[in-house]
Design a protein around this motif. Structure first.
Motif: not given
Length: 246
Positions: A26-32, A34-41
């Motif tokens: 779950g670490s990358v799936v959650i961080a990615l 949520l983080g995709a709201l900030l930066l490109p994947i």
């Protein structure tokens, strides 16, 4: 990256890696997500994947005696490796916005599935051919998003592993695959520019492991994960819709 985005990404990383210390995925799936709201994947992956191998490397070594090596080598890694290679090779040919929306659909499907599943529902054994097909699909998702956990957990439905053995086996999978992805990022030139941010976020891993280890022993895993899945539903909707935090 603006300071506000950097701080927000740090909060997302802490939340995500705490969850992985509890459950094994779950670490990358959650961080990615949520983080995709900030930066490109494509900018997030060279940051999140090396951070993941630091955490999973530590947990794999600490709980190495709990890893189901027969399941890992015989049923999980072959399909995951093939799928990861396929996903990584396809990623340059896919449209970034479509990739982001597709990832949002995947997140929505997984989170809604977990939220709507009845606590008393019996876990059914998954036929071997379905497990192999799902494991390969999980690898493809991992090659695209470094987030094969949801589909891999689905593939392992009905396995006799308790939560500690399942966690140990899963982190061994992510350590292996993300080690290969990190090498790929180094070869294609994406790793080096991301290293300063990897180093800046690394202390959060220590805090995430410390929190996750305690929560793994003391907190009912289901209730903690339900809260995470609710966050993922909102995040999936935001990924499908073109919207950014900063």
């Amino acid at each position: 990256m603006p300071l506000e985005a950097h701080l927000a990404l740090g909060v997302f990383i802490l939340l995500a890696y705490t969850l992985e210390a509890i459950t094994g995925f779950g670490s990358v799936v959650i961080a990615l997500s949520l983080g995709a709201l900030l930066l490109p994947i494509e900018q997030l992956l060279p940051i999140l994947v090396p951070l993941n191998i630091c955490m999973t490397g530590y947990l794999s070594w600490r709980y190495r005696r709990l890893i189901d090596r027969r399941l890992l080598a015989g049923s999980i890694l072959p399909g995951m490796l093939v799928g990861t290679l396929l996903g990584y090779c396809l990623s340059p040919w896919l449209d970034g916005q479509a990739l982001k929306r597709g990832f949002g659909v995947l997140i929505l499907w997984f989170a809604l599935r977990e939220l709507l599943r009845r606590p008393s529902a019996k876990v059914r054994h998954v036929p071997i051919w379905i497990m192999r097909a799902t494991t390969t699909a999980a690898g493809a998702c991992h090659g695209l998003f470094a987030s094969g956990g949801p589909l891999l957990v689905l593939a392992l439905a009905g396995s006799p592993l308790d939560k500690s053995r399942l966690r140990a086996t899963l982190v061994a999978v992510w350590f292996t695959l993300n080690g290969l992805l990190t090498l790929a990022f180094a070869l294609d030139g994406r790793l080096l520019p991301a290293l300063p941010q990897v180093v800046s976020f690394a202390p959060l891993l220590v805090l995430g492991i410390w929190l996750g280890e305690r929560l793994h022993r003391r907190v009912d895993e289901r209730y903690f994960r339900l809260g995470i899945y609710a966050v993922l539903v909102v995040t999936g909707v935001l990924l499908v819709a073109p919207w950014k935090l900063f």
